[in-house]
Design a protein around this motif. Structure first.
Motif, PDB file in Angstrom:
ATOM      1  N   ARG A   1       6.593 -13.097   6.664  1.00  0.00           N
ATOM      2  CA  ARG A   1       6.373 -12.900   5.354  1.00  0.00           C
ATOM      3  C   ARG A   1       6.729 -11.552   4.911  1.00  0.00           C
ATOM      4  N   VAL A   2       7.545 -11.464   3.646  1.00  0.00           N
ATOM      5  CA  VAL A   2       7.858  -9.964   3.065  1.00  0.00           C
ATOM      6  C   VAL A   2       7.714 -10.097   1.629  1.00  0.00           C
ATOM      7  N   GLY A   3       7.681  -8.838   0.959  1.00  0.00           N
ATOM      8  CA  GLY A   3       7.128  -8.956  -0.284  1.00  0.00           C
ATOM      9  C   GLY A   3       7.249  -7.407  -0.956  1.00  0.00           C
ATOM     10  N   ILE A   4       6.918  -7.476  -1.925  1.00  0.00           N
ATOM     11  CA  ILE A   4       6.812  -6.269  -3.020  1.00  0.00           C
ATOM     12  C   ILE A   4       5.269  -6.362  -3.531  1.00  0.00           C
ATOM     13  N   GLU A   5       4.912  -5.152  -3.842  1.00  0.00           N
ATOM     14  CA  GLU A   5       3.400  -4.963  -4.460  1.00  0.00           C
ATOM     15  C   GLU A   5       3.497  -3.989  -5.538  1.00  0.00           C
ATOM     16  N   GLY A   6       2.704  -4.070  -6.631  1.00  0.00           N
ATOM     17  CA  GLY A   6       2.436  -3.057  -7.388  1.00  0.00           C
ATOM     18  C   GLY A   6       3.539  -2.837  -8.386  1.00  0.00           C
ATOM     19  N   VAL A   7       4.262  -3.949  -8.734  1.00  0.00           N
ATOM     20  CA  VAL A   7       5.265  -4.006  -9.955  1.00  0.00           C
ATOM     21  C   VAL A   7       4.329  -3.964 -11.040  1.00  0.00           C
ATOM     22  N   ARG A   8       4.528  -2.866 -11.771  1.00  0.00           N
ATOM     23  CA  ARG A   8       3.768  -2.712 -13.217  1.00  0.00           C
ATOM     24  C   ARG A   8       4.722  -3.048 -14.369  1.00  0.00           C
ATOM     25  N   LYS A   9       4.036  -3.970 -15.397  1.00  0.00           N
ATOM     26  CA  LYS A   9       4.976  -4.174 -16.206  1.00  0.00           C
ATOM     27  C   LYS A   9       3.949  -4.684 -17.454  1.00  0.00           C
ATOM     28  N   ARG A  10       4.381  -4.368 -18.531  1.00  0.00           N
ATOM     29  CA  ARG A  10       3.735  -4.675 -20.056  1.00  0.00           C
ATOM     30  C   ARG A  10       4.338  -6.077 -20.335  1.00  0.00           C
ATOM     31  N   ILE A  11       3.520  -7.194 -20.423  1.00  0.00           N
ATOM     32  CA  ILE A  11       3.871  -8.366 -20.856  1.00  0.00           C
ATOM     33  C   ILE A  11       3.435  -8.646 -22.525  1.00  0.00           C
ATOM     34  N   VAL A  12       4.454  -8.655 -23.395  1.00  0.00           N
ATOM     35  CA  VAL A  12       3.948  -8.898 -24.683  1.00  0.00           C
ATOM     36  C   VAL A  12       4.013 -10.396 -25.128  1.00  0.00           C
TER      37      VAL A  12
END
Length: 87
Positions: free
Chosen positions: A10-21
């Protein structure tokens, strides 16, 4: 061969900060999100390009804000569908 063999399934990325409008009948809604994405790897696959996952986040969020009114659920569903297609 490495001296100590590690199983990576298992691999991944964490903490992707995005504003969704998104748009709703009540008007524009903004969500500040922190997203994590993980991929379960089959035994024969040695890795994955995680940058593709960030691209999927970006594409889905941009479409939600520009192409059509979308609910948060629609945006997240699109992100999940596209992640599956790109892995």
């Amino acid at each position: 061969m490495p001296e100590i063999a590690l199983k990576v399934d298992r691999v991944g990325i964490e903490g992707v900060r995005k504003r969704i409008v998104t748009q709703s009948p009540e008007g524009k809604l903004q969500f500040d999100t922190i997203m994590n994405a993980y991929v379960d790897l089959p035994r024969e696959q040695r890795g994955i390009h995680m940058s593709r996952n960030v691209e999927v986040f970006e594409e889905a969020i941009e479409r939600a804000g520009s192409e059509r009114p979308a609910s948060l659920e629609e945006v997240l569903s699109e992100i999940c569908s596209n992640l599956i297609k790109k892995t």
